[in-house]
Write a protein that holds these residues in place. Structure first.
Motif, PDB file in Angstrom:
ATOM      1  N   TRP A 183       0.808  -1.213   0.000  1.00 26.40           N
ATOM      2  CA  TRP A 183       0.000   0.000   0.000  1.00 26.40           C
ATOM      3  C   TRP A 183       0.845   1.269   0.000  1.00 26.40           C
ATOM      4  N   GLY A 184       2.090   1.167   0.491  1.00 27.29           N
ATOM      5  CA  GLY A 184       2.904   2.371   0.668  1.00 27.29           C
ATOM      6  C   GLY A 184       2.428   3.182   1.858  1.00 27.29           C
ATOM      7  N   GLU A 187       1.455   2.110   9.966  1.00 26.38           N
ATOM      8  CA  GLU A 187       0.461   1.544  10.875  1.00 26.38           C
ATOM      9  C   GLU A 187      -0.625   2.537  11.268  1.00 26.38           C
ATOM     10  N   SER A 188      -0.493   3.790  10.891  1.00 23.91           N
ATOM     11  CA  SER A 188      -1.514   4.781  11.239  1.00 23.91           C
ATOM     12  C   SER A 188      -2.844   4.504  10.534  1.00 23.91           C
ATOM     13  N   VAL A 189      -2.844   3.604   9.553  1.00 24.04           N
ATOM     14  CA  VAL A 189      -4.085   3.310   8.827  1.00 24.04           C
ATOM     15  C   VAL A 189      -5.014   2.418   9.633  1.00 24.04           C
ATOM     16  N   VAL A 190      -4.522   1.787  10.712  1.00 27.14           N
ATOM     17  CA  VAL A 190      -5.350   0.887  11.514  1.00 27.14           C
ATOM     18  C   VAL A 190      -6.509   1.672  12.131  1.00 27.14           C
ATOM     19  N   GLY A 191      -7.706   1.096  12.043  1.00 26.88           N
ATOM     20  CA  GLY A 191      -8.891   1.739  12.577  1.00 26.88           C
ATOM     21  C   GLY A 191      -9.623   2.613  11.587  1.00 26.88           C
ATOM     22  N   GLN A 192      -9.136   2.724  10.382  1.00 27.32           N
ATOM     23  CA  GLN A 192      -9.766   3.565   9.370  1.00 27.32           C
ATOM     24  C   GLN A 192     -10.389   2.694   8.276  1.00 27.32           C
ATOM     25  N   MET A 198      -7.172   4.717   1.143  1.00 24.45           N
ATOM     26  CA  MET A 198      -6.741   4.740  -0.254  1.00 24.45           C
ATOM     27  C   MET A 198      -7.897   5.209  -1.130  1.00 24.45           C
ATOM     28  N   PRO A 199      -8.129   6.510  -1.171  1.00 25.09           N
ATOM     29  CA  PRO A 199      -9.255   7.028  -1.966  1.00 25.09           C
ATOM     30  C   PRO A 199      -9.120   6.746  -3.458  1.00 25.09           C
ATOM     31  N   GLN A 200      -7.898   6.432  -3.927  1.00 27.22           N
ATOM     32  CA  GLN A 200      -7.720   6.146  -5.345  1.00 27.22           C
ATOM     33  C   GLN A 200      -8.405   4.853  -5.759  1.00 27.22           C
ATOM     34  N   VAL A 230      -1.389   4.614  -5.492  1.00 27.29           N
ATOM     35  CA  VAL A 230      -0.540   5.793  -5.442  1.00 27.29           C
ATOM     36  C   VAL A 230       0.553   5.531  -4.414  1.00 27.29           C
ATOM     37  N   ILE A 231       1.768   5.351  -4.883  1.00 25.33           N
ATOM     38  CA  ILE A 231       2.922   5.077  -4.023  1.00 25.33           C
ATOM     39  C   ILE A 231       3.870   6.264  -4.123  1.00 25.33           C
ATOM     40  N   ASP A 232       4.140   6.888  -2.963  1.00 29.09           N
ATOM     41  CA  ASP A 232       5.038   8.052  -2.933  1.00 29.09           C
ATOM     42  C   ASP A 232       4.592   9.129  -3.912  1.00 29.09           C
TER      43      ASP A 232
END
Length: 547
Positions: A183-184, A187-192, A198-200, A230-232
């Motif tokens: 995904w690029g 760990e901040s994505v946990v809980g979302q 990843m809106p793309q 979308v990576i970087d």
């Protein structure tokens, strides 16, 4: 407080309405209670006493009621009561706690809910409410948490990129490092929810597929699924072996989804590059085949013209060349018969001229035979080699009689081939065996000893030097052996070439074409020919023909 003898928390409404409410509460297996704040006493019904595991009667002290609660939960219950009695609060009471079962001594979970009643000064004087057994729900929730913990552990320790989603919003509960790398993300994505992370993916079927698995419980698998991430800050196209499976809670409901992904971008790119290379090679091969086809067509045309020229030569050789030779021989015969005595020593030149003309005639005849065999296809039919040899020996009867040759013919097979060409092959071999006789120490010719035999062999028994022009499972090997002069085997390849001779004309008469004709006939029939010999020890010619 009025009518405190009845532990029913709701006194408003008619008696009929109160009675209906009582029956509804009893049917729901819910207990009712009242806490006298000033008197520190608790009024409760029979169901409430059963739930608490108490035998103290319909009225007990607050301390008795409090002691029935697990020590670990008493402080939490006290805080809930204090909060409900606080004039600044909403006056609601809601707490979960454990009590000991009177039947088996096990702990059960209770959920108590109620509200405070205040006087005209705003001070709370009573706390009333309901209590129900929630042990099953708590145990289910605990099992659910255990299942979640187990899945989280599996996800985090999986070597494959894995993520555990929960809820209808497809929230990321647990994700391991390999998936975060794809995904690029961190760990901040946990809980979302995944669509926010990843809106793309909004324009791609990924999220819809996850929701469909969550709604239907049907697993989804896809090999080499294409995705754009979308990576970087840059769009990156990738391919994955994608798998999504539902995860069920103990009660059979869908708890979440396990999604795994294996990045196969390298393999897909390599396959596409291979396909491009294959396509290019196919185009080049097609072009090369077209070129070779044209070259082959041109070669066939050249060969056809060459064959036409050869046939014209054969016609010229058989008519225009032979005719002058016949005239030379005829006039030579006339000169010899009519003027031999008057010619004197010049008659020697005439004899030599006649001999040369005869050799020239044989040479042209042999060339014609070689030409015909080279340009014509054999007519395939069953040929009895035994009958063929009998006829050949009959034709050579005069030569055999003059030489005193002893010829032994073993049983011979029937083969598929051209009778005329096979006749030429064996006639040349027999003629050579009769012609190349050796002399003894006294200078006398030895009697020719010739043996013709046959053997049935398999392809595996072929000598390594033999390469038939038409592979077959089995072969007939026909041997023609003699006791003649023989030859050194280093000349084996040479003797089958046109005009190649190992002996001079003075020793043995010949044109050097006979064995070349033999080889051509063997090749035309899908076989081969070879020989074994030693000088002075005779020779054995072996003909291999497909069985």
């Amino acid at each position: 407080m009025t009518d405190q003898s009845m532990p029913f928390p709701f006194r408003s409404g008619s008696l009929a309405e109160q009675e209906r409410l009582r029956y509804a509460i009893q049917a729901a297996q819910v207990g009712t209670w009242n806490l006298d704040v000033n008197g520190q006493q608790v009024w409760w019904d029979q169901r409430c006493q059963e739930l608490y595991g108490s035998a103290g009667g319909p009225v007990v002290s607050y301390q008795h009621w409090r002691q029935l609660v697990s020590q670990e939960d008493q402080e939490r219950v006290d805080k809930a009561i204090k909060l409900a009695l606080d004039p600044s609060s909403t006056g609601t009471f809601d707490v979960q706690f454990r009590v000991r079962s009177r039947q088996d001594g096990s702990w059960r979970w209770l959920h108590a809910q109620g509200r405070a009643y205040v006087d005209i000064l705003g001070a709370a004087y009573r706390l009333s409410g309901l209590v129900r057994d929630i042990t099953a729900q708590v145990q289910t929730r605990q099992q659910l948490e255990i299942s979640k913990a187990r899945f989280r552990s599996l996800v985090l320790h999986s070597p494959t990129a894995t993520v555990f989603f929960v809820g209808e919003e497809i929230v990321i509960d647990t994700v391991n490092a390999p998936m975060l790398q794809i995904w690029g993300k961190d760990e901040s994505v946990v809980g979302q929810p995944v669509h926010q992370v990843m809106p793309q993916l909004a324009g791609q079927p990924f999220v819809d597929l996850l929701r469909r698995v969550y709604d239907t419980g049907e697993p989804y698998h896809h090999q080499q699924a294409r995705g754009q991430l979308v990576i970087d800050g840059h769009w990156q196209e990738s391919w994955f072996n994608f798998s999504c499976n539902p995860v069920y809670a103990p009660d059979g409901t869908i708890l979440g989804l396990i999604n795994t992904a294996t990045d196969v971008t390298g393999q897909v790119v390599a396959i596409r590059e291979s396909e491009q290379r294959y396509k290019l090679l196919a185009e080049q091969l097609e072009q090369r085949v077209a070129e070779r086809t044209k070259e082959l067509a041109d070669a066939i045309d050249d060969l056809k013209r060459s064959n036409d020229n050869l046939q014209q030569f054969a016609y010229v050789a058989s008519h225009d060349l032979q005719e002058p030779l016949r005239k030379i021989q005829q006039f030579g015969d006339l000169l010899t018969s009519q003027y031999a005595e008057s010619l004197g020593p010049a008659s020697t030149y005439l004899e030599r001229m006649q001999a040369a003309a005869s050799r020239m005639s044989r040479l042209i005849r042999d060339l014609l035979n070689y030409s015909r065999i080279s340009t014509s296809q054999p007519v395939a039919m069953a040929v009895d080699l035994g009958s063929l040899l009998t006829q050949l020996l009959s034709d050579l009867d005069l030569v055999i009689s003059e030489s005193g040759a002893v010829i032994t013919v073993d049983p011979l097979p029937v083969v598929m081939g051209d009778a005329i060409q096979l006749s030429q092959l064996f006639q040349n071999l027999l003629t050579n065996a009769l012609k190349f006789s050796r002399t003894n120490r006294a200078g006398e010719l030895t009697t020719p000893q010739i043996r013709i035999s046959a053997q049935f062999i398999t392809h595996a028994q072929l000598p390594l030097t033999i390469q038939p022009t038409r592979p077959a499972v089995t072969y007939h090997r026909i041997d023609i052996s003699d006791n003649g002069v023989g030859f050194e085997e280093k000349y084996l390849d040479r003797i089958f070439q046109v005009f190649q001779r190992l002996h001079s004309q003075n020793e043995f008469v010949g044109t050097g074409i006979g064995l070349a004709i033999c080889q051509k006939v063997a090749l035309n029939h899908g076989g081969a020919i070879t020989a074994n010999s030693q000088p002075g020890q005779g020779a054995t010619f072996r003909v291999y023909l497909p069985a």
